[in-house]
Structure formats: C-alpha cells, structure tokens
Scaffold this motif. Structure first.
Motif, PDB file in Angstrom:
ATOM      1  N   LYS A  96     -15.644 -34.451 -26.559  1.00 25.04           N
ATOM      2  CA  LYS A  96     -14.384 -33.970 -25.992  1.00 25.04           C
ATOM      3  C   LYS A  96     -13.903 -34.930 -24.903  1.00 25.04           C
ATOM      4  O   LYS A  96     -14.589 -35.139 -23.898  1.00 25.04           O
ATOM      5  CB  LYS A  96     -14.563 -32.570 -25.389  1.00 25.04           C
ATOM      6  CG  LYS A  96     -15.201 -31.561 -26.349  1.00 25.04           C
ATOM      7  CD  LYS A  96     -14.408 -31.398 -27.630  1.00 25.04           C
ATOM      8  CE  LYS A  96     -15.114 -30.461 -28.614  1.00 25.04           C
ATOM      9  NZ  LYS A  96     -14.489 -30.495 -29.944  1.00 25.04           N
ATOM     10  N   PRO A  97     -12.704 -35.499 -25.071  1.00 28.30           N
ATOM     11  CA  PRO A  97     -12.173 -36.458 -24.084  1.00 28.30           C
ATOM     12  C   PRO A  97     -11.577 -35.800 -22.843  1.00 28.30           C
ATOM     13  O   PRO A  97     -11.104 -36.499 -21.952  1.00 28.30           O
ATOM     14  CB  PRO A  97     -11.073 -37.195 -24.869  1.00 28.30           C
ATOM     15  CG  PRO A  97     -11.265 -36.821 -26.314  1.00 28.30           C
ATOM     16  CD  PRO A  97     -11.896 -35.469 -26.306  1.00 28.30           C
ATOM     17  N   LEU A  98     -11.585 -34.461 -22.764  1.00 32.61           N
ATOM     18  CA  LEU A  98     -10.895 -33.758 -21.684  1.00 32.61           C
ATOM     19  C   LEU A  98     -11.292 -34.259 -20.300  1.00 32.61           C
ATOM     20  O   LEU A  98     -10.437 -34.508 -19.450  1.00 32.61           O
ATOM     21  CB  LEU A  98     -11.154 -32.249 -21.803  1.00 32.61           C
ATOM     22  CG  LEU A  98     -10.423 -31.318 -20.836  1.00 32.61           C
ATOM     23  CD1 LEU A  98     -10.174 -29.958 -21.472  1.00 32.61           C
ATOM     24  CD2 LEU A  98     -11.182 -31.121 -19.531  1.00 32.61           C
ATOM     25  N   VAL A  99     -12.577 -34.398 -20.038  1.00 27.80           N
ATOM     26  CA  VAL A  99     -13.030 -34.808 -18.706  1.00 27.80           C
ATOM     27  C   VAL A  99     -12.520 -36.205 -18.369  1.00 27.80           C
ATOM     28  O   VAL A  99     -12.197 -36.494 -17.210  1.00 27.80           O
ATOM     29  CB  VAL A  99     -14.566 -34.738 -18.612  1.00 27.80           C
ATOM     30  CG1 VAL A  99     -15.054 -35.313 -17.283  1.00 27.80           C
ATOM     31  CG2 VAL A  99     -15.034 -33.292 -18.739  1.00 27.80           C
ATOM     32  N   GLY A 100     -12.408 -37.068 -19.367  1.00 23.54           N
ATOM     33  CA  GLY A 100     -11.861 -38.402 -19.131  1.00 23.54           C
ATOM     34  C   GLY A 100     -10.431 -38.347 -18.621  1.00 23.54           C
ATOM     35  O   GLY A 100     -10.058 -39.075 -17.691  1.00 23.54           O
ATOM     36  N   ILE A 101      -9.612 -37.480 -19.214  1.00 20.60           N
ATOM     37  CA  ILE A 101      -8.227 -37.313 -18.765  1.00 20.60           C
ATOM     38  C   ILE A 101      -8.193 -36.742 -17.352  1.00 20.60           C
ATOM     39  O   ILE A 101      -7.387 -37.151 -16.510  1.00 20.60           O
ATOM     40  CB  ILE A 101      -7.455 -36.391 -19.729  1.00 20.60           C
ATOM     41  CG1 ILE A 101      -7.485 -36.959 -21.157  1.00 20.60           C
ATOM     42  CG2 ILE A 101      -6.019 -36.198 -19.259  1.00 20.60           C
ATOM     43  CD1 ILE A 101      -6.825 -38.303 -21.311  1.00 20.60           C
ATOM     44  N   VAL A 102      -9.088 -35.805 -17.072  1.00 21.57           N
ATOM     45  CA  VAL A 102      -9.159 -35.208 -15.729  1.00 21.57           C
ATOM     46  C   VAL A 102      -9.541 -36.271 -14.694  1.00 21.57           C
ATOM     47  O   VAL A 102      -8.979 -36.311 -13.593  1.00 21.57           O
ATOM     48  CB  VAL A 102     -10.177 -34.050 -15.717  1.00 21.57           C
ATOM     49  CG1 VAL A 102     -10.438 -33.564 -14.298  1.00 21.57           C
ATOM     50  CG2 VAL A 102      -9.677 -32.893 -16.580  1.00 21.57           C
ATOM     51  N   ILE A 103     -10.479 -37.132 -15.031  1.00 21.89           N
ATOM     52  CA  ILE A 103     -10.895 -38.202 -14.118  1.00 21.89           C
ATOM     53  C   ILE A 103      -9.735 -39.146 -13.827  1.00 21.89           C
ATOM     54  O   ILE A 103      -9.498 -39.535 -12.669  1.00 21.89           O
ATOM     55  CB  ILE A 103     -12.096 -38.962 -14.702  1.00 21.89           C
ATOM     56  CG1 ILE A 103     -13.363 -38.103 -14.597  1.00 21.89           C
ATOM     57  CG2 ILE A 103     -12.302 -40.303 -14.001  1.00 21.89           C
ATOM     58  CD1 ILE A 103     -14.567 -38.679 -15.304  1.00 21.89           C
ATOM     59  N   ALA A 108      -5.474 -41.008 -10.077  1.00 26.25           N
ATOM     60  CA  ALA A 108      -4.057 -41.294  -9.874  1.00 26.25           C
ATOM     61  C   ALA A 108      -3.442 -40.476  -8.753  1.00 26.25           C
ATOM     62  O   ALA A 108      -2.662 -40.990  -7.944  1.00 26.25           O
ATOM     63  CB  ALA A 108      -3.286 -41.057 -11.179  1.00 26.25           C
ATOM     64  N   PHE A 109      -3.790 -39.191  -8.667  1.00 25.14           N
ATOM     65  CA  PHE A 109      -3.077 -38.283  -7.768  1.00 25.14           C
ATOM     66  C   PHE A 109      -3.943 -37.657  -6.681  1.00 25.14           C
ATOM     67  O   PHE A 109      -3.440 -36.877  -5.880  1.00 25.14           O
ATOM     68  CB  PHE A 109      -2.409 -37.176  -8.583  1.00 25.14           C
ATOM     69  CG  PHE A 109      -1.296 -37.670  -9.457  1.00 25.14           C
ATOM     70  CD1 PHE A 109      -0.194 -38.302  -8.899  1.00 25.14           C
ATOM     71  CD2 PHE A 109      -1.353 -37.507 -10.826  1.00 25.14           C
ATOM     72  CE1 PHE A 109       0.838 -38.762  -9.697  1.00 25.14           C
ATOM     73  CE2 PHE A 109      -0.326 -37.965 -11.640  1.00 25.14           C
ATOM     74  CZ  PHE A 109       0.777 -38.603 -11.074  1.00 25.14           C
ATOM     75  N   GLY A 110      -5.233 -37.973  -6.658  1.00 23.81           N
ATOM     76  CA  GLY A 110      -6.063 -37.470  -5.580  1.00 23.81           C
ATOM     77  C   GLY A 110      -7.052 -36.407  -6.022  1.00 23.81           C
ATOM     78  O   GLY A 110      -6.953 -35.834  -7.116  1.00 23.81           O
ATOM     79  N   ALA A 111      -8.014 -36.150  -5.143  1.00 23.66           N
ATOM     80  CA  ALA A 111      -9.125 -35.254  -5.457  1.00 23.66           C
ATOM     81  C   ALA A 111      -8.664 -33.838  -5.763  1.00 23.66           C
ATOM     82  O   ALA A 111      -9.110 -33.223  -6.735  1.00 23.66           O
ATOM     83  CB  ALA A 111     -10.124 -35.246  -4.300  1.00 23.66           C
ATOM     84  N   GLU A 112      -7.756 -33.301  -4.934  1.00 24.47           N
ATOM     85  CA  GLU A 112      -7.315 -31.923  -5.117  1.00 24.47           C
ATOM     86  C   GLU A 112      -6.566 -31.747  -6.432  1.00 24.47           C
ATOM     87  O   GLU A 112      -6.759 -30.757  -7.146  1.00 24.47           O
ATOM     88  CB  GLU A 112      -6.434 -31.499  -3.941  1.00 24.47           C
ATOM     89  CG  GLU A 112      -7.169 -31.408  -2.609  1.00 24.47           C
ATOM     90  CD  GLU A 112      -7.276 -32.723  -1.870  1.00 24.47           C
ATOM     91  OE1 GLU A 112      -7.801 -32.728  -0.750  1.00 24.47           O
ATOM     92  OE2 GLU A 112      -6.826 -33.755  -2.420  1.00 24.47           O
ATOM     93  N   PHE A 147     -12.288 -34.075  -9.005  1.00 25.71           N
ATOM     94  CA  PHE A 147     -12.393 -34.101  -7.542  1.00 25.71           C
ATOM     95  C   PHE A 147     -13.191 -35.322  -7.081  1.00 25.71           C
ATOM     96  O   PHE A 147     -12.775 -36.043  -6.169  1.00 25.71           O
ATOM     97  CB  PHE A 147     -13.050 -32.810  -7.054  1.00 25.71           C
ATOM     98  CG  PHE A 147     -13.014 -32.633  -5.566  1.00 25.71           C
ATOM     99  CD1 PHE A 147     -11.838 -32.287  -4.927  1.00 25.71           C
ATOM    100  CD2 PHE A 147     -14.163 -32.796  -4.797  1.00 25.71           C
ATOM    101  CE1 PHE A 147     -11.800 -32.120  -3.540  1.00 25.71           C
ATOM    102  CE2 PHE A 147     -14.135 -32.629  -3.423  1.00 25.71           C
ATOM    103  CZ  PHE A 147     -12.943 -32.291  -2.789  1.00 25.71           C
ATOM    104  N   LEU A 148     -14.334 -35.564  -7.705  1.00 24.70           N
ATOM    105  CA  LEU A 148     -15.159 -36.712  -7.328  1.00 24.70           C
ATOM    106  C   LEU A 148     -14.440 -38.026  -7.611  1.00 24.70           C
ATOM    107  O   LEU A 148     -14.521 -38.972  -6.821  1.00 24.70           O
ATOM    108  CB  LEU A 148     -16.497 -36.668  -8.079  1.00 24.70           C
ATOM    109  CG  LEU A 148     -17.468 -35.557  -7.687  1.00 24.70           C
ATOM    110  CD1 LEU A 148     -18.708 -35.592  -8.570  1.00 24.70           C
ATOM    111  CD2 LEU A 148     -17.864 -35.678  -6.217  1.00 24.70           C
ATOM    112  N   ALA A 149     -13.732 -38.091  -8.734  1.00 25.37           N
ATOM    113  CA  ALA A 149     -12.984 -39.310  -9.066  1.00 25.37           C
ATOM    114  C   ALA A 149     -11.925 -39.588  -8.006  1.00 25.37           C
ATOM    115  O   ALA A 149     -11.730 -40.748  -7.592  1.00 25.37           O
ATOM    116  CB  ALA A 149     -12.332 -39.162 -10.442  1.00 25.37           C
TER     117      ALA A 149
END
Length: 247
Positions: A96-103, A108-112, A147-149
């Motif tokens: 599942k690539p979902l986590v990659g998109i989230v990272i 791009a837009f910050g941890a929050e 968040f970590l990214a």
C-alpha cells in the motif's frame, strides 16, 4: 538578520509543535488504550475523537492567522490521493503506497499537516477496506509517519529535493514505527492474555507484512516525491500557503 540566524530560526521547533507532540504522543495513545472500554462500536467513537485531536495540532500550526480554504482543499486532495493509492493496490495484500503519500505531504506542508493527512486517509480508506477496532490504530500509525517526516524536514534532516534519503526514511519508518504500532493493535485484538510469548509471536509474524509495506513506501517516495513536491511547491509559492513557520 544574517543568513545563518535565519537558517537557525527555520530549524528551531516552534511552541505549537511541542504542543502537537504532547497531543499526538500522549493524548492519542491514551485514547487508543481507553477505547477498549468505550462499549459497542467503540472504534467509530475512538476514530472521531482521534480526528478531532488530529485537527488540534493542525489548526495550532497556523498560530495567529486562520487557515484559508485553498489550504484545506490542498490537504483534502492529498488525502484523496492517499486513499486512491491504497485502493488501487487492493489486489496486492500489504503493498500500500498510502504512507508514502502521507510522508510526502508531511515534508511539503509540515508535521501537523502530515499527521492529519495520515489519520484522515486511514479513516476514509477503511470505508473501502472495512472499518473495525484496527481503524484508530491505523489512523495513529499512518499519521505518525507524516508527523515524523514533517519534523525531520523542518530540522533539515530530510531535504525536499533529495528523494533517495526520504525514500530510505519511509521504508525504515514503516519497519520501525508504523508496522510495530499496527502489530501492537493485533496484540490487543488477538490475544486475551498478553505476555512475552504472545507478543514475540505477533511481532515476528508481522515482519513479512511490514517488509512489504516498507517496500511499497520506499518505492512510492522514491518515484513520486520529486514530481509531487514540484507541484506542491508551485502551489505554495503561488498562494503563499503554510509559509509562516518557514519565514
């Protein structure tokens, strides 16, 4: 102000991020553990509470100004992409690539923003894959990745123009954080008596699953981080989005 001072200010963790750490790393785990006593269909209630808590750090990140509609819409689009990426590989278990998109969103837009995207994407995509007591744990685990990214990008550890280190981070993050968090959910759901033997069995059986998930995350960030980041940066420059923390 010198360039060195400006760079130092950029890497300094703002106060709202510390509040976010408390909400995400303390309050949300407490809700997850307490959800075992919420009663029937507790996972829906727990999921709603997690979404509300996820929104607190996001809105705090804007500090003195209100978020504009285009900023909310952009994150909604990233959530939609994440959900679609998970659904597109429905025939490939655990890939599942979902986590990659989230990272990528967190970078791009910050941890929050990364955490909110991960939590919402997990909740929405489970209307396809099935809601259950695992949903809140997935929301937390996927959100932590974003968040970590975001934190590591803000600190300068991850660079938006270097996709290989970001991809390596994504793979390791799934193996060491997201995967074990989901295994912990399995431990609570599948065993009545938690002990060393049952915990070892659950975490060992989760390794192959986490390895496949980590590979999907690695490839997603490696292949998509640059093209997606270029488009997101154009949007940020054009509309001045989410730039206050970086100024």
């Amino acid at each position: 102000m010198s360039e060195k001072q400006i760079e130092k200010n950029k890497k300094k963790i703002p106060a709202h991020t510390w509040i976010s750490v408390v909400v995400i790393c303390l309050m949300i785990p407490v809700v997850l553990l307490a959800s075992r006593y919420f009663g029937n269909r507790k996972y829906y209630l727990c999921s709603m509470v997690l979404i509300i808590l996820s929104m607190v750090p996001f809105f705090l990140s804007f500090e003195k100004r209100k978020p504009e509609a285009r900023e909310i819409v952009t994150l909604a689009v990233m959530c939609a992409i994440a959900v679609a990426s998970r659904a597109a590989f429905i025939m490939l278990p655990h890939f599942k690539p979902l986590v990659g998109i989230v990272i990528i969103t967190g970078m791009a837009f910050g941890a929050e923003s990364g955490f909110l995207t991960g939590a919402v994407s997990a909740f929405v995509s489970n209307f396809i894959f099935g809601q259950g007591p695992w949903t809140p744990w997935q929301m937390f685990a996927y959100g932590i990745a974003g968040f970590l990214a975001g934190l590591l990008t803000h600190a300068g550890v991850l660079k938006k123009d270097k996709n290989v280190p970001a991809a390596i981070f994504g793979g390791l993050e799934v193996l060491l954080v997201t995967g074990p968090l989901l295994d912990t959910c399995s431990l609570f759901l599948m065993t009545n008596e938690i002990n060393k033997a049952s915990a070892a069995a659950i975490y060992a059986s989760g390794l192959p699953v986490n390895a496949i998930h980590a590979l999907a995350t690695f490839l997603t960030v490696l292949l998509l981080e640059k093209p997606i980041m270029e488009k997101l940066n154009r949007i940020k420059v054009k509309y001045g989005m989410m730039e206050e923390d970086e100024a």
